[in-house]
Design an enzyme around this catalytic site. Structure first.
Site, PDB file in Angstrom:
ATOM      1  N   CYS A  15      35.222  53.045  35.681  1.00 47.07           N
ATOM      2  CA  CYS A  15      34.758  51.721  35.254  1.00 47.07           C
ATOM      3  C   CYS A  15      35.783  51.142  34.287  1.00 47.07           C
ATOM      4  O   CYS A  15      36.762  51.797  33.920  1.00 47.07           O
ATOM      5  CB  CYS A  15      33.386  51.804  34.593  1.00 47.07           C
ATOM      6  N   CYS A  18      36.676  53.066  31.203  1.00 49.12           N
ATOM      7  CA  CYS A  18      37.692  54.119  31.356  1.00 49.12           C
ATOM      8  C   CYS A  18      39.077  53.548  31.057  1.00 49.12           C
ATOM      9  O   CYS A  18      39.895  54.188  30.385  1.00 49.12           O
ATOM     10  CB  CYS A  18      37.663  54.683  32.774  1.00 49.12           C
ATOM     11  N   ASP A 422      49.891  24.872  45.914  1.00 50.77           N
ATOM     12  CA  ASP A 422      51.179  24.806  46.584  1.00 50.77           C
ATOM     13  C   ASP A 422      51.146  23.580  47.490  1.00 50.77           C
ATOM     14  O   ASP A 422      50.074  23.134  47.900  1.00 50.77           O
ATOM     15  CB  ASP A 422      51.391  26.079  47.406  1.00 50.77           C
TER      16      ASP A 422
END
Length: 736
Positions: A15, A18, A422
């Site tokens: 997760c 961590c 773009d």
């Protein structure tokens, strides 16, 4: 002395908490200046002083935190490892689901005598608890070593409480008889929680397994070999052996191996995969050619100027890696709250047990009360709150033609403040189209178009194909031309009904001694609008002009103005020239910022500039040149018909070719995130109300409300309410 950067592959993360633990451990390592861990790509980017620390020290620091680290292996090795991890997680999920179904059947259908059922349930639940759910224990232990608490802690404590209580009831039922709980088992609760959480993590592992596809696809654009001239002879060598100064030969249809400058010959190059420009670019002596682009027509030689990691394509790959790695780990609300919630629940459970040991009528009451607290605090609703809403939200998005690559992307989309488009292939169609025809006196537009298309039907040039396509759209009948000849960089010529027909540039007209003065002003006017002008001549006389351009998409204006109405700042960025860019912006309207002639490596910088202003940015693109910017932005949105690499680097892909889905994706994201927050509120609300009741705060009725069965029922009700609320998203109605 300049700092050194190293990327480490991290294993064992479950997760976002961590990732934070690893970051903290790395930052405490002497010599480390910066450290960032990307949970999605399972990579850590570390900047350190190589005089004060070594890579081994960094790896040891990660291992000390309870995780694995190593220098990145080859792409194939990583892919095999990811596939192996996914298979392992899938097998655990299947075991957990199968066992949960069997437990539900045995428990509720009462297929066996009571004592037989209890031992059967224990036999089914034990492998789920300690094999399928082992990663939760490991994660909880790692968090404890780092003096933290996360969802692993909640899952481990909650399921252990349900399993442990049930185990005690199964093994020593007489001990619980006086508490009225001898028949209450919660094996189904424990296994169901493990199965649900494993389902979410399995889906997440699959998404992460595709994280490196973008890099692999980029690398595949590079030619594997090159034909070079050495000692006067042509040799085909691996791309790695090309050195600066080599003379490289390129034939029609081949991919350019490295960057360099043409020394001999000319051609039209398709640079759309790198620059995003749909029009082929005419190249001649001294012009730059870019590795990874495709030679369309002529053969030429060029001198290698940039090889290996110095090529434009290699730099784009590097930019994508760095942009992906620079993204902060997703700060999931449930994980953040769990960091405070879990210790509080554990303390409340301990206090409950202590109080009832002193004031309760029997020690079993104290144990039962503490278990009730843990069960009602079990993170079933909390675990369902986010994934159920995101599951329904992403499903609804798919119905609308919006492919969301991860739950994090759907969360991020709702917070976007600026959108960068773009130009080529995104705001425009991405291919040239005939926009204007200016005939000479006594000729019609159809006459000019028929002449040009009859000659161009033998050409493979995109401009020629656009002319032919326009003629056929008008239903014109084309004649058969003879003696066709393509002049690189100028145009085409042929014989048609005994006439010499020329279709091409002003330079071709000059070479053929065709006077263009009659339409010179009109040509200048069309060129000032950013259009490409083809001259058409017959027997030495100008017959007319044909203007072509990459025109704005019909849905572009609607998409831009809807975003403006949502309070977004809109920008357009392109590698095309300023004049063409301004023309497209004017046609679309609503664009606040226009940036033209921007190279691929500068597109990501443009995104960074807007981010530095405090804006959360979404980038919309379709070409390979957009990949670094798509990765750099908080949210990358790719057009479905665009390049595969753009879609791999993006967080959201528009499967339907409709730009109006961009504002729709943001609207749906906001609705989904709002639903997630509602779910989390109710999940924690039930805990806030249920925990005091389970702890026996309401003393007159504590002996009835204290029972873990009531706690489990309340937990189940909270889960049902969360799922029901999430299903409301199915009624979402799009504005498109």
């Amino acid at each position: 002395m300049p700092a050194t950067r190293v990327d480490l592959k991290i294993t064992g993360m479950h997760c976002a908490a961590c990732a934070r633990s690893i970051e903290r451990s790395l930052k405490r390592t002497p010599g480390v200046e910066q450290a960032g861990v990307n949970f999605a790509t399972e990579e850590a980017a570390v900047i350190f002083d190589d005089q004060a620390a070594r890579v081994d020290d960094l790896i040891a620091s990660v291992q000390k935190a309870g995780y694995g680290a190593a220098l990145p292996a080859g792409e194939d090795t990583e892919r095999v490892a990811q596939a192996r991890e996914f298979r392992q997680m899938l097998s655990r999920l299947l075991v957990a689901v199968a066992a949960t179904v069997l437990i539900m059947l045995v428990h509720y259908l009462r297929l066996f005598p009571p004592r037989v059922s209890e031992w059967a349930l224990l036999a089914l639940a034990t492998p789920v608890q300690f094999w399928a759910g082992w990663q939760f224990y490991r994660g909880a232990w790692t968090a404890l070593r780092n003096r933290a608490a996360d969802m692993n802690t909640l899952i481990a404590v909650g399921t252990s409480a349900a399993y442990g209580y049930s185990l005690a009831v199964t093994v020593a039922p007489d001990l619980f008889t006086r508490a009225g709980a001898a028949s209450q088992l919660y094996y189904d609760t424990a296994t169901m929680i493990i199965a649900l959480i494993l389902l979410g993590r399995t889906l997440e592992a699959r998404a992460k397994g595709r994280a490196s596809d973008a890099i692999r696809r980029l690398a595949n654009l590079q030619a594997k070999t090159a034909r070079v001239v050495r000692d006067g002879e042509e040799q085909e060598v691996p791309i790695e052996q090309v050195v600066v100064g080599d003379i490289v030969l390129v034939r029609p249809g081949e991919r350019i191996p490295v960057d360099g400058h043409i020394t001999e010959g000319s051609s039209a190059l398709d640079e759309s995969m790198v620059t995003g420009e749909s029009m082929p670019v005419e190249k001649g002596p001294d012009d730059l050619v870019i590795g990874g682009t495709v030679n369309r027509t002529g053969a030429f030689r060029f001198r290698a100027a940039s090889v290996g990691s110095d090529t434009v394509l290699a730099r784009i790959i590097k930019l994508v890696r760095e942009a992906q790695g620079s993204k902060a780990p997703i700060q999931r609300l449930a994980d953040r709250v769990a960091g405070v919630f879990v210790p509080i629940v554990l303390v409340i459970a301990a206090i409950t047990a202590a109080v009832w040991l002193i004031y309760g009528p029997d020690p079993t009451y104290a144990v039962t009360a503490a278990v009730a607290v843990l069960i009602i605090a079990c993170p079933c609703a909390m675990g369902l709150a986010t994934p159920t809403s995101l599951l329904v939200g992403t499903g609804k998005a798919a119905e609308l033609g919006i492919l969301v690559r991860s739950a994090a992307a759907l969360e991020t989309a709702g917070n976007i403040q600026a959108v960068i488009f773009d130009k080529t292939g995104t705001l425009t169609r991405g291919e040239p189209q005939v926009t204007d025809i200016a005939p000479a006196p006594e000729l019609s537009e159809s006459d000019v178009l028929r002449l040009a298309a009859s000659v161009e039907q033998n050409s493979e040039h995109p401009l020629g194909q656009a002319v032919v396509r326009s003629a056929r759209d008008r239903g014109l009948e084309l004649a058969s031309a003879t003696h066709f000849n393509a002049v690189p960089g100028q145009g085409v010529q042929a014989q048609l009904d005994g006439q010499a027909i020329y279709v091409g540039t002003r330079r071709m007209m000059s070479s053929a001694s065709v006077a263009d003065t009659a339409l010179a002003d009109r040509a200048t006017e069309l060129e000032s609008q950013g259009k490409t002008v083809l001259y058409v001549a017959a027997d030495g006389q100008i017959a007319g002009l044909i203007a072509l351009a990459d025109v704005a998409r019909p849905d572009a204006a609607a998409a831009v103005w809807r975003l403006k109405g949502m309070g977004m700042r809109i920008a357009m960025i392109t590698g095309d020239n300023q004049r063409t860019a301004r023309a497209v912006a004017a046609a679309v309207g609503g664009i606040d910022d226009v940036r033209a002639e921007v190279l691929p490596d500068k597109k990501a910088e443009a995104v960074k500039e807007m981010q530095s202003e405090g804006k959360r940015v979404a980038m919309v693109g379709d070409g390979i040149n957009d990949a670094p910017a798509l990765a750099q932005a908080e949210l990358g949105i790719a057009i479905g018909r665009g390049a595969d690499i753009a879609m791999e680097a993006a967080d959201i892909t528009l499967v339907r070719d409709d730009l109006r889905l961009v504002p729709e994706a943001i609207r749906l994201s906001r609705a989904t995130v709002r639903n997630v927050r509602q779910n989390l509120f109710w999940a924690f609300f039930y805990n806030a109300v249920g925990i005091p009741i389970a702890a026996g705060v309401l003393f007159p009725v504590w002996h009835t409300l204290l029972n873990p069965a009531i706690a489990a029922a309340a937990m189940a009700f909270s889960s049902i309410s969360v799922v029901t609320n999430a299903l409301r998203l199915r009624r979402y109605r799009p504005a498109v």
